[in-house]
Enzyme design. Structure first.
Site, PDB file in Angstrom:
ATOM      1  N   LYS A 177       0.691  -0.996   0.438  1.00  0.00           N
ATOM      2  CA  LYS A 177      -0.027  -0.050  -0.054  1.00  0.00           C
ATOM      3  C   LYS A 177       0.685   1.249   0.275  1.00  0.00           C
ATOM      4  CE  LYS A 177      -4.208   2.929   1.364  1.00  0.00           C
ATOM      5  NZ  LYS A 177      -4.443   2.373  -0.022  1.00  0.00           N
ATOM      6  N   ALA A 179     -12.571   5.181  -1.727  1.00  0.00           N
ATOM      7  CA  ALA A 179     -12.084   6.058  -1.750  1.00  0.00           C
ATOM      8  C   ALA A 179     -11.197   5.975   0.339  1.00  0.00           C
ATOM      9  CB  ALA A 179     -13.198   7.399  -1.220  1.00  0.00           C
ATOM     10  N   GLY A 237      -8.585   6.825   1.110  1.00  0.00           N
ATOM     11  CA  GLY A 237      -7.938   7.870   1.470  1.00  0.00           C
ATOM     12  C   GLY A 237      -6.317   7.387   1.970  1.00  0.00           C
ATOM     13  N   CYS A 268      -3.248   9.152  -7.129  1.00  0.00           N
ATOM     14  CA  CYS A 268      -4.152   8.713  -6.667  1.00  0.00           C
ATOM     15  C   CYS A 268      -6.095   9.929  -6.555  1.00  0.00           C
ATOM     16  CB  CYS A 268      -4.279   8.515  -4.974  1.00  0.00           C
ATOM     17  SG  CYS A 268      -5.157   8.098  -3.711  1.00  0.00           S
ATOM     18  N   ILE A 302      -2.559   2.326 -14.976  1.00  0.00           N
ATOM     19  CA  ILE A 302      -2.843   3.662 -14.504  1.00  0.00           C
ATOM     20  C   ILE A 302      -3.602   2.763 -13.223  1.00  0.00           C
ATOM     21  CG2 ILE A 302      -3.684   4.165 -16.626  1.00  0.00           C
ATOM     22  CD1 ILE A 302      -6.460   3.585 -16.222  1.00  0.00           C
ATOM     23  N   ASN A 303      -3.236   4.161 -12.096  1.00  0.00           N
ATOM     24  CA  ASN A 303      -4.153   3.786 -11.318  1.00  0.00           C
ATOM     25  C   ASN A 303      -5.571   4.605 -11.619  1.00  0.00           C
ATOM     26  OD1 ASN A 303      -4.741   4.586  -8.620  1.00  0.00           O
ATOM     27  ND2 ASN A 303      -2.908   5.730  -8.175  1.00  0.00           N
ATOM     28  N   GLY A 347      -8.200  -4.155 -14.467  1.00  0.00           N
ATOM     29  CA  GLY A 347      -8.940  -4.505 -14.994  1.00  0.00           C
ATOM     30  C   GLY A 347      -8.933  -5.691 -15.683  1.00  0.00           C
ATOM     31  N   SER A 388      -7.978  -5.133  -8.557  1.00  0.00           N
ATOM     32  CA  SER A 388      -9.198  -5.519  -8.233  1.00  0.00           C
ATOM     33  C   SER A 388      -9.551  -6.479  -8.338  1.00  0.00           C
ATOM     34  CB  SER A 388     -10.467  -4.753  -8.935  1.00  0.00           C
ATOM     35  OG  SER A 388     -10.190  -3.495  -8.748  1.00  0.00           O
TER      36      SER A 388
HETATM   37  C1  LIG Z   1      -9.082  -0.349  -2.238  1.00  0.00           C
HETATM   38  C2  LIG Z   1      -8.207   0.106  -3.562  1.00  0.00           C
HETATM   39  C3  LIG Z   1      -7.033   1.192  -3.069  1.00  0.00           C
HETATM   40  C4  LIG Z   1      -5.705   0.965  -3.429  1.00  0.00           C
HETATM   41  N1  LIG Z   1      -5.120   1.830  -3.373  1.00  0.00           N
HETATM   42  C5  LIG Z   1      -3.869   1.897  -3.304  1.00  0.00           C
HETATM   43  C6  LIG Z   1      -2.509   2.992  -2.540  1.00  0.00           C
HETATM   44  O1  LIG Z   1      -2.392   3.315  -1.588  1.00  0.00           O
HETATM   45  N2  LIG Z   1      -1.657   3.590  -4.234  1.00  0.00           N
HETATM   46  C7  LIG Z   1      -1.901   3.054  -5.039  1.00  0.00           C
HETATM   47  O2  LIG Z   1      -1.077   3.554  -5.891  1.00  0.00           O
HETATM   48  N3  LIG Z   1      -2.816   2.607  -5.777  1.00  0.00           N
HETATM   49  C8  LIG Z   1      -4.046   1.816  -4.833  1.00  0.00           C
HETATM   50  N4  LIG Z   1      -5.043   1.729  -5.250  1.00  0.00           N
HETATM   51  C9  LIG Z   1      -4.996   1.451  -7.121  1.00  0.00           C
HETATM   52  C10 LIG Z   1      -4.793  -0.299  -7.503  1.00  0.00           C
HETATM   53  O3  LIG Z   1      -3.099  -0.409  -7.677  1.00  0.00           O
HETATM   54  C11 LIG Z   1      -4.647   0.024  -9.346  1.00  0.00           C
HETATM   55  O4  LIG Z   1      -4.007   0.971  -9.772  1.00  0.00           O
HETATM   56  C12 LIG Z   1      -5.970   0.429  -9.579  1.00  0.00           C
HETATM   57  O5  LIG Z   1      -6.954  -0.563  -8.679  1.00  0.00           O
HETATM   58  C13 LIG Z   1      -6.063  -0.349 -11.402  1.00  0.00           C
HETATM   59  O6  LIG Z   1      -6.085  -1.698 -10.965  1.00  0.00           O
HETATM   60  P1  LIG Z   1      -7.371  -3.013 -11.454  1.00  0.00           P
HETATM   61  O7  LIG Z   1      -8.201  -2.360 -11.509  1.00  0.00           O
HETATM   62  O8  LIG Z   1      -6.592  -4.452 -11.268  1.00  0.00           O
HETATM   63  O9  LIG Z   1      -7.521  -2.561  -9.405  1.00  0.00           O
HETATM   64  C14 LIG Z   1      -5.719   0.958  -4.763  1.00  0.00           C
HETATM   65  C15 LIG Z   1      -7.394   0.370  -5.423  1.00  0.00           C
HETATM   66  C16 LIG Z   1      -8.279   0.115  -5.106  1.00  0.00           C
HETATM   67  C17 LIG Z   1      -9.122  -0.961  -4.787  1.00  0.00           C
END
Ligand SMILES: Cc1cc2nc3c(=O)[nH]c(=O)nc-3n(C[C@H](O)[C@H](O)[C@H](O)COP(=O)(O)O)c2cc1C
Length: 301
Positions: free
Chosen positions: A43, A68, A70, A126, A188-189, A241, A263
């Protein structure tokens, strides 16, 4: 078959646990490694202890998650036990860091770089707190400066800025990071979104807005990685995704060297890495592809 070299780091699979999905808990990270992830990301670690937002912080929508959380963090200098446990994990670990000023990014990254991570991810993207990153990731000069200064402070450890799809031109940010000395780009984020409870007539998330992730954002992620691949020479960790082997293959064809999974862990549990790896291998066997280099960026030819 799935071995990948990402920035000189040898991965047994291109799949990387995305930041924020399982906190910084070394036990969960080890389970992810056992399930077949090539590397894991913590994280995002911040400059001070932060609690994050009140519940609800994560909601499941039809095609994705809205969160969110945070950026809750125990603070970078309050994690000695986690750091020492993270070094016992059998796969490389990536330290994700954030700050609310350029100086804070440098301070946190420099400190964490001494804890032996294989890489440092700079979360400049973020969407949940303007003071913690998003603003940096949409400004090429600032993105370049953060990269340059953390690079100087962290010695030989590879630096990987993580970008937001919400920049007007994501390639401009990626190129600025490359000029600043970045060793890789993460894209991407999440994408900023919102949900309203029509009975309550109120936003569902306590923070009102959050970041959308999961299958809904895959086409945005594929587009971003495809565009970045055409503009920079450094490797890309593509995410957004990915839930199936076919998604990971698509991301690699867009130009990613490694593929983040976030996710999908919510949807399918920790074992999703094993499933995605074997789906990738099946696809490769069926299509007579011997290694992932053969198909990297294939969609550009
Ligand atoms: C619950 C949650 C918390 C996340 N916390 C962070 C974080 O602390 N730092 C960060 O760079 N991205 C964070 N992300 C973004 C993910 O690392 C990732 O970039 C984003 O979810 C897209 O990938 P996915 O569709 O496979 O989830 C978070 C995503 C989720 C769902």
């Amino acid at each position: 078959m799935l071995e990948t070299n990402f920035c000189g780091i040898k991965l047994k699979s291109p799949l990387v646990l995305a930041s924020g999905i399982l906190g910084t808990s070394p036990e969960l990270m080890q389970r992810i490694a056992n399930s077949g992830a090539g590397a894991v990301t913590t994280k995002s670690i911040g400059p001070i202890e932060r609690e994050g937002w009140k519940n609800p912080t994560v909601i499941e929508l039809e095609h994705g998650l809205l969160n969110a959380v945070g950026l809750p963090s125990p603070g970078y200098n309050n994690m000695e036990e986690e750091f020492s446990e993270l070094n016992k994990i059998k796969v490389p670990w990536i330290a994700s860091v954030y700050g609310s000023s350029i100086e804070e990014y440098v301070k946190v990254a420099e400190y964490v770089s001494k804890k032996n991570p294989s890489m440092i991810e700079l979360n400049i993207s973020c969407p949940n707190s303007k003071a913690h990153g998003q603003i940096f990731g949409i400004n090429p000069e600032i993105a370049k400066e953060i990269t340059q200064k953390t690079k100087q402070a962290c010695g030989k450890i590879p630096i990987m800025p993580k970008l937001t799809p919400q920049a007007t031109d994501i390639c401009e940010i990626a190129m600025a990071c490359e000029e600043g000395g970045a060793n890789a780009i993460c894209a991407i984020n999440t994408v900023q979104g919102m949900a309203i409870d029509i009975e309550m007539r109120k936003p569902v998330l306590s923070n009102k807005m959050g970041g959308l992730s999961g299958p809904a954002i895959k086409p945005i992620a594929i587009r971003c990685v495809y565009q970045i691949f055409e503009k920079v020479k450094i490797p890309i960790l593509g995410m957004g995704g990915i839930t199936r082997g076919e998604d990971a293959i698509e991301m690699i064809m867009a130009g990613a060297t490694a593929v983040g999974v976030g996710s999908a862990v919510y949807y399918n549990g920790i074992d999703c890495f094993k499933k995605i790896n074997s789906e990738m291998e099946n696809w490769m066997k069926k299509n007579k592809v011997k290694n992932l280099e053969e198909i990297k960026g294939a969609a550009h030819k």
